[in-house]
Design a protein around this motif. Structure first.
Motif, PDB file in Angstrom:
ATOM      1  N   UNK A 134       0.792  -1.224   0.000  1.00  0.00           N
ATOM      2  CA  UNK A 134       0.000   0.000   0.000  1.00  0.00           C
ATOM      3  C   UNK A 134       0.824   1.273   0.000  1.00  0.00           C
ATOM      4  N   UNK A 135       1.939   1.278  -0.736  1.00  0.00           N
ATOM      5  CA  UNK A 135       2.871   2.406  -0.681  1.00  0.00           C
ATOM      6  C   UNK A 135       2.421   3.553  -1.579  1.00  0.00           C
ATOM      7  N   UNK A 136       2.149   4.688  -0.952  1.00  0.00           N
ATOM      8  CA  UNK A 136       1.914   5.955  -1.647  1.00  0.00           C
ATOM      9  C   UNK A 136       3.043   6.903  -1.257  1.00  0.00           C
ATOM     10  N   UNK A 137       3.474   7.729  -2.204  1.00  0.00           N
ATOM     11  CA  UNK A 137       4.538   8.676  -1.891  1.00  0.00           C
ATOM     12  C   UNK A 137       4.248  10.005  -2.558  1.00  0.00           C
ATOM     13  N   UNK A 138       4.451  11.093  -1.805  1.00  0.00           N
ATOM     14  CA  UNK A 138       4.180  12.445  -2.294  1.00  0.00           C
ATOM     15  C   UNK A 138       5.420  13.325  -2.177  1.00  0.00           C
ATOM     16  N   UNK A 139       5.646  14.152  -3.210  1.00  0.00           N
ATOM     17  CA  UNK A 139       6.548  15.290  -3.118  1.00  0.00           C
ATOM     18  C   UNK A 139       5.647  16.516  -2.969  1.00  0.00           C
ATOM     19  N   UNK A 140       5.499  17.013  -1.756  1.00  0.00           N
ATOM     20  CA  UNK A 140       4.565  18.105  -1.538  1.00  0.00           C
ATOM     21  C   UNK A 140       3.160  17.668  -1.911  1.00  0.00           C
ATOM     22  N   UNK A 141       2.521  18.427  -2.801  1.00  0.00           N
ATOM     23  CA  UNK A 141       1.155  18.096  -3.226  1.00  0.00           C
ATOM     24  C   UNK A 141       1.118  17.148  -4.411  1.00  0.00           C
ATOM     25  N   UNK A 142       2.284  16.757  -4.920  1.00  0.00           N
ATOM     26  CA  UNK A 142       2.357  15.879  -6.092  1.00  0.00           C
ATOM     27  C   UNK A 142       2.564  14.434  -5.665  1.00  0.00           C
ATOM     28  N   UNK A 143       1.657  13.564  -6.054  1.00  0.00           N
ATOM     29  CA  UNK A 143       1.809  12.144  -5.725  1.00  0.00           C
ATOM     30  C   UNK A 143       2.654  11.460  -6.784  1.00  0.00           C
ATOM     31  N   UNK A 144       3.698  10.780  -6.348  1.00  0.00           N
ATOM     32  CA  UNK A 144       4.640  10.142  -7.260  1.00  0.00           C
ATOM     33  C   UNK A 144       4.468   8.636  -7.328  1.00  0.00           C
ATOM     34  N   UNK A 163      14.646  15.090   1.466  1.00  0.00           N
ATOM     35  CA  UNK A 163      13.975  16.096   0.643  1.00  0.00           C
ATOM     36  C   UNK A 163      12.805  16.663   1.444  1.00  0.00           C
ATOM     37  N   UNK A 164      12.760  17.971   1.576  1.00  0.00           N
ATOM     38  CA  UNK A 164      11.688  18.614   2.342  1.00  0.00           C
ATOM     39  C   UNK A 164      10.332  18.395   1.674  1.00  0.00           C
ATOM     40  N   UNK A 165       9.315  18.217   2.512  1.00  0.00           N
ATOM     41  CA  UNK A 165       7.946  18.170   2.007  1.00  0.00           C
ATOM     42  C   UNK A 165       7.491  16.833   1.464  1.00  0.00           C
ATOM     43  N   UNK A 166       8.282  15.799   1.666  1.00  0.00           N
ATOM     44  CA  UNK A 166       7.863  14.478   1.180  1.00  0.00           C
ATOM     45  C   UNK A 166       6.995  13.786   2.217  1.00  0.00           C
ATOM     46  N   UNK A 167       6.160  12.866   1.742  1.00  0.00           N
ATOM     47  CA  UNK A 167       5.289  12.103   2.641  1.00  0.00           C
ATOM     48  C   UNK A 167       5.101  10.694   2.102  1.00  0.00           C
ATOM     49  N   UNK A 168       5.187   9.730   2.985  1.00  0.00           N
ATOM     50  CA  UNK A 168       5.004   8.327   2.614  1.00  0.00           C
ATOM     51  C   UNK A 168       3.885   7.721   3.439  1.00  0.00           C
ATOM     52  N   UNK A 169       3.020   6.987   2.772  1.00  0.00           N
ATOM     53  CA  UNK A 169       1.992   6.196   3.438  1.00  0.00           C
ATOM     54  C   UNK A 169       2.152   4.756   2.975  1.00  0.00           C
ATOM     55  N   UNK A 170       1.804   3.829   3.856  1.00  0.00           N
ATOM     56  CA  UNK A 170       1.968   2.422   3.526  1.00  0.00           C
ATOM     57  C   UNK A 170       3.009   1.780   4.428  1.00  0.00           C
ATOM     58  N   UNK A 171       3.496   0.645   4.027  1.00  0.00           N
ATOM     59  CA  UNK A 171       4.380  -0.137   4.902  1.00  0.00           C
ATOM     60  C   UNK A 171       5.459  -0.822   4.065  1.00  0.00           C
ATOM     61  N   UNK A 172       6.693  -0.699   4.529  1.00  0.00           N
ATOM     62  CA  UNK A 172       7.821  -1.423   3.928  1.00  0.00           C
ATOM     63  C   UNK A 172       8.525  -2.179   5.046  1.00  0.00           C
ATOM     64  N   UNK A 173       8.672  -3.476   4.876  1.00  0.00           N
ATOM     65  CA  UNK A 173       9.391  -4.271   5.873  1.00  0.00           C
ATOM     66  C   UNK A 173      10.599  -4.942   5.232  1.00  0.00           C
TER      67      UNK A 173
END
Length: 270
Positions: free
Chosen positions: A28-38, A76-86
Motif C-alpha cells: 500500500x505504498x503511496x509517496x508524495x513530493x509536496x502536493x504531487x503524488x509520485x 527532501x523537504x515536504x515528502x510524505x510516505x503512506x503504507x508499509x515497507x518491511x
C-alpha cells in the motif's frame, strides 16, 4: 496511454512463489513530493539474494521507489510516505528504526559515480570509520575484501594512497560499490549504475552484479532493456507512479501479461 483502470492490478500479482524467500515486502505504498503524488498503491515482494530490475520510462517513479527502501527520500523537504515497507519482517518506517543502521544494511550506488576527493583507501574505509572502526590494522582487511568484492583490488592494490579522483569513470563506480560493501550491507540499491559508463566498463559492472547476487539482495533501476534482461532475475515495470507488472525477467520480456508492458519492452514507447 494506459488508463488508471488499466494500471490497477491486484496485490496477488506481485507476490513471489512460496519457495522464494522474501527480503523486502511493500504494501500500500503511496509517496508524495509536496502536493504531487509520485507513487500509487505499490504492493511488491522483493526476493532475497536475487537481482530485481525496476524498469519504465523517465518519470515513472522507479528511482523514487528505490529511495523509499532506505529512506533516502527523507532528506527532501515536504515528502510524505503512506503504507508499509518491511525488511525481514521489520517495518523500516517505524519510529524505533535506527535510520543510520538501516542505511548500513541497505547500501546505495548512484547513477553518477561520487567518490570522495580522498585516497582510495579512505574512500572505502569511510563507512567502517563512521561505525566505529578506526585502527588502520582493522581497516586494512576490510578495504582489501571490499575492493576484491568490487573486482577492483587487482587494479588499485599498489596505489591505495592515491586520490580516487584519478581513477577512470568505470573504476570510480566500482570504488563506490566497494565503499557500499565495506559496511557489510544485506541489500544493495543501484540507480542506473552504468548509464554514464563506456561499454567495457558497463560490462565489468554487469559481471560484478552477477557475482554479488550470491550474497546480496540487489535492486537496480535501469533504462537499458538489454541490461535488465542480462543481469536480473525478476523485473518490475513502473508507469506513471504505478507498478504495472512484476515477474521473472524472462517472462516479462518474452511473455508479458500486460499489453502496456509488452509495448514498453518492445520499444513502442518509452
Amino acid at each position: 496511454m494506459v488508463g488508471r483502470e488499466q494500471a490497477t492490478v491486484t496485490e496477488e500479482a506481485f507476490r513471489l512463489p512460496p519457495e522464494q524467500e522474501v527480503k523486502i515486502r511493500v504494501r500500500g505504498l503511496d509517496f508524495h513530493y509536496g502536493s504531487t503524488q509520485a507513487l500509487f498503491g505499490i504492493n511488491l515482494d522483493i526476493p532475497a539474494r536475487q537481482v530485481t530490475a525496476l524498469i519504465g520510462p523517465s518519470g515513472c517513479g522507479k528511482s523514487t521507489f528505490l529511495r523509499t527502501l532506505n529512506r533516502m527520500n527523507e532528506i527532501i523537504d515536504g515528502t510524505r510516505l503512506d503504507g508499509r515497507i518491511t525488511i525481514d519482517g521489520v517495518d523500516i518506517y517505524s519510529p524505533e528504526t535506527d535510520v543510520i543502521d538501516l542505511r548500513r544494511r541497505v547500501g546505495m550506488v548512484f547513477q553518477k559515480s561520487n567518490p570522495f576527493p580522498k585516497p582510495i583507501f579512505d574512500n572505502v574505509a569511510y563507512g567502517p570509520r563512521i561505525h566505529g572502526i578506526h585502527k588502520r590494522e582493522q581497516l586494512v582487511p576490510v578495504v582489501e575484501r571490499s575492493l576484491k568484492r568490487a573486482a577492483l583490488w587487482g587494479e588499485v592494490s599498489d596505489r591505495l594512497d592515491q586520490s580516487a579522483m584519478r581513477l577512470s569513470g568505470g573504476q570510480q563506480q566500482r570504488l563506490c560499490i566497494a565503499r557500499a560493501l565495506a559496511v557489510d550491507p544485506e541489500i544493495l540499491l543501484m540507480d542506473e549504475p552504468a548509464s554514464a559508463l563506456d561499454p567495457k566498463s558497463t560490462a565489468r559492472v554487469e559481471e560484478l552484479i552477477q557475482e554479488l547476487r550470491e550474497d546480496y539482495t540487489i535492486v537496480i533501476v535501469t533504462h537499458n532493456m538489454q541490461q535488465a534482461a542480462r543481469v536480473s532475475d525478476y523485473t518490475a515495470f513502473f508507469y506513471e507512479g504505478r507498478l504495472i507488472e512484476f515477474g521473472p525477467t524472462e517472462a516479462i520480456f518474452t511473455n508479458p501479461g500486460k499489453k502496456h508492458t509488452e509495448d514498453y519492452v518492445t520499444g513502442r514507447f518509452g
